[in-house]
Design an enzyme around this catalytic site. Structure first.
Site, PDB file in Angstrom:
ATOM      1  N   GLY A  32      40.069  48.047  27.056  1.00  9.46           N
ATOM      2  CA  GLY A  32      40.636  47.012  27.808  1.00  9.46           C
ATOM      3  C   GLY A  32      39.787  45.805  28.158  1.00  9.46           C
ATOM      4  O   GLY A  32      38.519  45.729  27.888  1.00  9.46           O
ATOM      5  N   ASP A  33      40.362  44.923  28.758  1.00  9.94           N
ATOM      6  CA  ASP A  33      39.629  43.534  29.199  1.00  9.94           C
ATOM      7  C   ASP A  33      38.662  43.802  30.151  1.00  9.94           C
ATOM      8  O   ASP A  33      37.381  42.973  29.807  1.00  9.94           O
ATOM      9  CB  ASP A  33      40.756  42.528  29.431  1.00  9.94           C
ATOM     10  CG  ASP A  33      40.057  40.950  29.854  1.00  9.94           C
ATOM     11  OD1 ASP A  33      39.659  40.466  28.698  1.00  9.94           O
ATOM     12  OD2 ASP A  33      40.076  40.542  30.817  1.00  9.94           O
ATOM     13  N   HIS A  91      40.300  43.159  48.664  1.00 13.68           N
ATOM     14  CA  HIS A  91      38.965  42.271  48.743  1.00 13.68           C
ATOM     15  C   HIS A  91      38.984  41.622  50.177  1.00 13.68           C
ATOM     16  O   HIS A  91      37.948  41.754  50.810  1.00 13.68           O
ATOM     17  CB  HIS A  91      39.197  41.286  47.793  1.00 13.68           C
ATOM     18  CG  HIS A  91      39.281  41.452  46.310  1.00 13.68           C
ATOM     19  ND1 HIS A  91      38.565  42.573  46.012  1.00 13.68           N
ATOM     20  CD2 HIS A  91      39.895  41.088  45.260  1.00 13.68           C
ATOM     21  CE1 HIS A  91      38.996  42.979  44.651  1.00 13.68           C
ATOM     22  NE2 HIS A  91      39.620  41.818  44.267  1.00 13.68           N
TER      23      HIS A  91
END
Length: 487
Positions: free
Chosen positions: A15-16, A237
């Site tokens: 994956g990225d 976050h």
């Protein structure tokens, strides 16, 4: 602290995130001599691939994503030899058996498992590891967000992993906690005597937290639509940043003490209702516009159909405890903003009585402001009042800046990828910068109150042109209280 894991097992290795962050971070740890001897990286994905073919992909990713001065052919060659590739489909037990053979004889030296996969695969992958005999007392498992899409699904994910791993073996990743400047919030608050006595409702008027992105969907269409900015950014976050800047001083710098204080704050967030979401929240969605001089399309155009998913959210939150009672916290995040920036603004209250006032003359006295920029620049900026030079009998005050650039102050030291810190702590078994289950559930409890309020109030997204700081209603959210966003 136990001995660091000698084996790192990565699911979602094609994956990225793995290409951009995880493999470059592991490479940097190797280059700096921070990985254990005889370290083995076992990469796993659904694709059939040989070890050599996968190693070539990793080396190509390193050349692409590492700074030119960090890439070294000799280190890269050594890194290659550490990597093996094993295809694994969570639904195929025989592939887990083959995986176990790759790790045979190494389990007693510690295994750290990293799940960079969709959350739906967390529990099946963990069960496959258990069935293959790969879970031991010194096996650790790390999970990338999202941990569910609401409180109920979060509990389901955590129950699935918790049935096989003890809580002290589970590492929930929020990469913001790996950022130097986020960790520096702890040093700023608890390593300097001048801040903590003022860090409360007596001295602080309000707090702003902004996380702005210039990008749009960027290939995340299948994930993002139906999720939106509230779940994607605020739930993790922003609430983690909020908990660090508002928590009580922990007894010591260890995982239990720090996270005990964070969860107390998260549980003190005032829930929203169908009435309060109307005045204390804004939902927005970007339309065509220009970002940093580039013409961009709108969200619906990128998606290919209309959608009620918010790409921007602004909130006015309250923490109902002794320290913060009555202090508003203004939170905002969005895509296609004018600039990429993450920052915290602490607005102090005005001086109670000005000795500089004279009839017919203003004083120029402004409340102090502390700005903590997390990215892209990293600095701490304090705005204070000073006398303007001159011989006038009337004292004229002007606002001046005490500016500390962390980038300049530590110019000789390399700025680390956040994942370097997190992977190193995972290998060592240090959970301080990872999120505990009760934190996740406290975050979702508050987020669910907002989502339920939106649904009950039938609150739709307001359009905003790309390249702006959200809808005009986000400006009204804070300005009706006599404050302004710091842009």
């Amino acid at each position: 602290m136990t001995e660091p894991s000698a084996t790192f097992l990565l699911f979602g290795a094609t994956g990225d995130l793995a290409r951009r962050m995880i493999f470059p971070s592991l490479y940097n740890l190797l280059a700096d001599g921070l990985l254990p001897d005889d370290f083995l990286i076992v990469a796993s994905g659904r694709s059939e691939m040989s070890d050599d073919a996968f190693r070539e992909e990793v080396c190509a990713a390193l050349r692409q994503f590492l700074p030119a001065d960090r890439y070294d052919d000799e280190v890269a060659s050594q890194f290659r030899t550490m990597i093996g590739y094993q295809p694994v489909d969570a639904a195929k037990p025989d592939q887990f058996a083959a995986l176990a053979q790759r790790i045979d004889g190494r389990l007693e030296r510690g295994l750290s498992v990293y799940l960079s996969t969709p959350p739906s695969l967390f529990a099946p992958t963990a069960q496959g590891l258990a069935d293959a005999g790969l879970i031991a007392a010194n096996t650790r498992i790390a999970m990338e967000k999202p941990i569910g899409k609401d409180l109920a699904s979060s509990k389901q994910v955590n129950d699935g992993i918790g049935a096989l791993f003890a809580e002290d073996q589970i590492f929930r990743v929020d990469h913001y906690l790996g950022k130097e400047t986020v960790q520096n919030l702890l040093a700023l608050r608890f390593g300097n005597v001048m801040f903590e006595p003022l860090w409360n409702t007596g001295a602080i008027d309000h707090v702003q937290i902004t996380v702005g992105e210039t990008v749009g969907l960027e290939g995340r269409v299948s994930y993002y639509d139906g999720v939106g900015a509230l779940r994607d950014m605020v739930q993790n976050h922003i609430l983690q940043i909020l908990s660090i800047i508002t928590m009580e001083p922990p007894a010591r710098m260890d995982p239990t003490a720090v996270r005990d204080e964070k969860v107390k704050v998260l549980r003190s967030l005032r829930p929203m209702t169908a009435e309060t979401v109307k005045t204390n929240s804004v939902r927005g969605q970007y339309t065509p516009g220009a970002v940093q001089g580039e013409i961009v399309t709108g969200y619906a155009d990128e998606l290919g159909q209309p959608s009620d998913t918010e790409t921007f959210v602004a909130l006015k939150a309250y923490i109902d405890n002794w320290r913060w009672q009555g202090v508003p916290f203004y939170l905002r995040t969005g895509k296609r903003m004018p600039a990429r920036q993450s920052e915290i603004l602490i607005q102090f209250k005005p001086v109670r009585h000005s000795i500089f006032w004279r009839a017919g003359h203003g004083t120029g006295l402004e409340p102090n402001t502390l700005i903590i920029r997390l990215q892209p620049e990293e600095y701490i900026r304090l705005l204070i009042m000073s006398k303007r030079p001159g011989l006038e009998r009337q004292v004229h005050l002007e606002e001046v800046t005490l500016d500390v650039s962390l980038t300049a102050a530590f110019a000789g030291q390399r700025r680390r990828i956040a994942y370097e810190r997190l992977i190193l702590d995972l290998l060592a078994g240090d959970q301080t910068l990872f999120v505990r289950r009760d934190e996740v559930e406290a975050q979702w409890t508050w987020i669910d109150s907002i989502i339920d309020g939106w649904k009950e109030a039938n609150m739709k997204v307001a359009p905003y042109s790309s390249g702006n700081w959200g809808p005009s209603s986000a400006i009204a959210l804070i300005e009706r209280d006599g404050a302004s966003w710091h842009d």
